[in-house]
Design an enzyme around this catalytic site. Structure first.
Site, short mmCIF file in Angstrom:
data_model
loop_
_atom_site.label_atom_id
_atom_site.label_comp_id
_atom_site.label_asym_id
_atom_site.label_seq_id
_atom_site.Cartn_x
_atom_site.Cartn_y
_atom_site.Cartn_z
N GLY A 184 7.39 -41.63 -19.15
CA GLY A 184 7.16 -42.80 -18.30
C GLY A 184 6.03 -43.68 -18.85
N ASP A 227 10.67 -34.20 -18.43
CA ASP A 227 11.05 -35.46 -17.78
C ASP A 227 12.56 -35.43 -17.59
OD1 ASP A 227 9.41 -38.57 -18.03
OD2 ASP A 227 11.42 -38.33 -17.18
N ASP A 247 14.44 -31.62 -14.51
CA ASP A 247 13.97 -32.19 -13.25
C ASP A 247 13.01 -31.18 -12.61
OD1 ASP A 247 13.76 -33.03 -10.55
OD2 ASP A 247 15.75 -33.95 -10.64
N SER A 256 -3.43 -42.36 -6.52
CA SER A 256 -3.45 -43.82 -6.50
C SER A 256 -4.52 -44.33 -5.56
CB SER A 256 -2.07 -44.31 -6.04
OG SER A 256 -2.11 -45.67 -5.68
N TYR A 298 5.82 -43.83 -0.03
CA TYR A 298 5.25 -43.56 -1.36
C TYR A 298 3.77 -43.22 -1.24
CZ TYR A 298 2.75 -44.70 -5.61
OH TYR A 298 1.86 -44.67 -6.66
N LYS A 318 1.43 -39.58 -1.90
CA LYS A 318 0.22 -39.37 -2.71
C LYS A 318 -0.85 -38.65 -1.89
CE LYS A 318 1.57 -41.08 -6.60
NZ LYS A 318 1.87 -40.17 -7.72
N ASN A 376 -4.88 -50.54 -10.76
CA ASN A 376 -3.61 -51.16 -11.21
C ASN A 376 -3.47 -51.13 -12.72
OD1 ASN A 376 -4.08 -52.14 -8.43
ND2 ASN A 376 -2.25 -53.34 -8.79
N PHE A 419 2.03 -64.38 -4.22
CA PHE A 419 2.21 -64.06 -2.81
C PHE A 419 0.94 -64.33 -2.01
CE2 PHE A 419 5.32 -60.88 -4.72
CZ PHE A 419 6.44 -61.67 -4.46
N ASP A 459 0.93 -56.15 1.64
CA ASP A 459 -0.08 -56.28 0.59
C ASP A 459 -1.48 -56.07 1.13
OD1 ASP A 459 0.77 -56.56 -2.01
OD2 ASP A 459 1.14 -58.72 -1.85
N1 UFG Z 1 1.98 -60.28 -6.94
C1 UFG Z 1 2.40 -61.59 -6.94
N2 UFG Z 1 3.62 -61.87 -7.43
C2 UFG Z 1 4.47 -60.91 -7.92
C3 UFG Z 1 4.03 -59.56 -7.93
C4 UFG Z 1 2.78 -59.28 -7.41
O1 UFG Z 1 1.67 -62.47 -6.49
O2 UFG Z 1 5.59 -61.24 -8.33
C5 UFG Z 1 0.63 -59.94 -6.43
C6 UFG Z 1 0.67 -59.02 -5.23
O3 UFG Z 1 0.82 -59.77 -4.05
C7 UFG Z 1 -0.67 -58.34 -5.35
C8 UFG Z 1 -0.93 -58.28 -6.86
O4 UFG Z 1 -0.06 -59.24 -7.43
O5 UFG Z 1 -1.64 -59.13 -4.78
C9 UFG Z 1 -0.64 -56.93 -7.46
O6 UFG Z 1 0.66 -56.53 -7.05
P1 UFG Z 1 1.40 -55.28 -7.71
O7 UFG Z 1 2.73 -55.16 -7.05
O8 UFG Z 1 1.38 -55.38 -9.19
O9 UFG Z 1 0.45 -54.06 -7.35
P2 UFG Z 1 0.00 -53.49 -5.93
O10 UFG Z 1 -1.48 -53.51 -5.94
O11 UFG Z 1 0.69 -54.11 -4.80
O12 UFG Z 1 0.61 -52.02 -6.02
C10 UFG Z 1 0.17 -51.16 -7.02
C11 UFG Z 1 1.23 -50.16 -7.41
C12 UFG Z 1 1.51 -49.20 -6.31
C13 UFG Z 1 0.24 -48.62 -5.78
C14 UFG Z 1 -0.73 -49.70 -5.43
C15 UFG Z 1 -2.05 -49.12 -5.06
O13 UFG Z 1 2.44 -50.82 -7.72
O14 UFG Z 1 2.27 -48.14 -6.84
O15 UFG Z 1 -0.95 -50.52 -6.56
O16 UFG Z 1 -2.79 -50.04 -4.34
F1 UFG Z 1 0.48 -47.90 -4.66
#
Ligand code: UFG
Length: 340
Positions: free
Chosen positions: A11, A32, A59, A126, A153, A157, A183, A222, A302
């Protein structure tokens, strides 16, 4: 040479960690089931390191075959457990799949480790366990309270952390390091391994690079009405190679250092919060590519802002995430260019 078993080793974070382990002199066995990764990753690892890691297409839910891997490699000294389902949205749609995969895999693993007298586990957790920390807990350190999870999810964790603590309580010779990732972004500087998003990316960086490559028409930001300096959400974006190196430090510590706590928890972040708009500007500056983006409404679920206090990992593991942002963003772009 110590052997480390890496579940989920083909991964995104797993493959980068396998590279760092090999380069640090460890022998690696990957387990994996390729449910969210590609067998070609093994070639990338071999091209970077000159070593092909042992690979078992198994698995973790398949107890018999998982157990047989430990029979075949009696020299395993530690396990890094990445294998898990990880899409937040999907977990809301298919909670049972998430509970079955993510909880069942860890339960099998701890049971099999105990039978084979393998005593060291590093677990991929996480920052999602903190939810939205209260203002006085930002930047967030390991002592901040865990909040009720916002998705199945996230809940897996938290439960996985609890399973490890309960088992360590019952089994005094089990050592665990729980790593709470912020992140992860970017790709190996060789551009031979990187993130392979499945379908339309949910995460910011793959969406940014796919938009820059013309695969997606427009990036949607967003929300710009959050209580942050520019109104967009803040995260602690950490280079995946820096993150991978922290796993080597954690394994080194478990195998070589006395005086550890039986279960240790570390935040893995940079200590720097960046907004979505700062990432967009940073990407444009690092790559010279202009991004087509628009501000849209908030994404449900979010978190407004979260970034790490990483002092414990800095001081205790002797590790720091210090790759400059432009190098990280450039690596993501180079990987995307190789893919498209
Ligand atoms: N965002 C956008 N546009 C997009 C995608 C994301 O504006 O197309 C913004 C989101 O709103 C957020 C930021 O970018 O503000 C980060 O978003 P991500 O989806 O990349 O990451 P997240 O922080 O939401 O989630 C990540 C992991 C999860 C984990 C989480 C822990 O994907 O697995 O961090 O807080 F649980």
């Amino acid at each position: 040479m110590s052997r480390i078993l890496v579940t989920g080793g083909t991964g995104y974070i797993g493959s980068h960690t396998v590279v760092e382990l090999i380069q640090a002199g460890y022998q690696v066995t990957i387990v994996d089931n390729l449910s969210n990764s590609n067998i070609d990753v093994l070639q990338g690892i071999e091209q970077i390191t000159g070593v092909k890691p042992d690979f078992e297409n198994v698995d973790c839910l398949d107890y018999k075959n998982f157990n047989a891997v430990f029979d075949r490699f009696p020299d395993i000294e530690g396990v890094i457990h990445f294998a898990a389902s990880k899409a937040v949205g999907e977990s809301v749609e298919k909670p049972l799949m998430y509970y079955r995969n993510n909880l069942g895999s860890l339960v099998n693993l701890l049971d099999i480790m105990n039978q084979h007298k393998v005593k060291n586990i590093v677990f991929s957790s996480s920052c999602t366990v903190y939810g939205q920390p209260d203002a006085e807990h930002l930047p967030v350190d390991e002592t901040a309270p865990r909040k009720t999870a916002l998705s199945p999810y996230g809940n897996t964790k938290q439960i996985n952390e609890d399973i490890i603590c309960d088992q360590a309580h019952a089994q005094k010779d089990l050592n665990a390091v729980i790593l709470r990732y912020f992140n992860p972004i970017g790709a190996h500087p060789s551009a031979l391994i990187g993130e392979l998003p499945n379908g339309v990316p949910n995460n910011l960086l793959p969406f940014v690079t796919q938009t820059a490559a013309g695969i997606r028409e427009k990036l949607r930001v967003f929300g710009n009405d959050y209580n942050t300096p520019d109104g967009s959400c803040i995260r602690d974006y950490i280079y995946v190679v820096d993150l991978a190196k922290a796993h080597v430090k954690a394994i080194d510590r478990m195998l070589n250092e006395n005086g550890r706590d039986q279960v240790e928890v570390f935040n893995l972040g940079t200590g720097r919060g960046l907004s979505v708009l700062e990432i967009i500007r940073g990407f444009e500056q690092a790559t010279g590519v202009k991004l087509n983006y628009e501000i849209v409404g908030r994404r449900e679920g979010d978190i407004e802002q979260v970034w790490a206090k990483a002092d414990k990992a800095n001081n205790v593991l002797g590790w720091k995430a210090d790759t400059p942002l432009d190098a990280i963003l450039l690596s993501a772009w180079q990987w995307q260019q190789r893919l498209s």
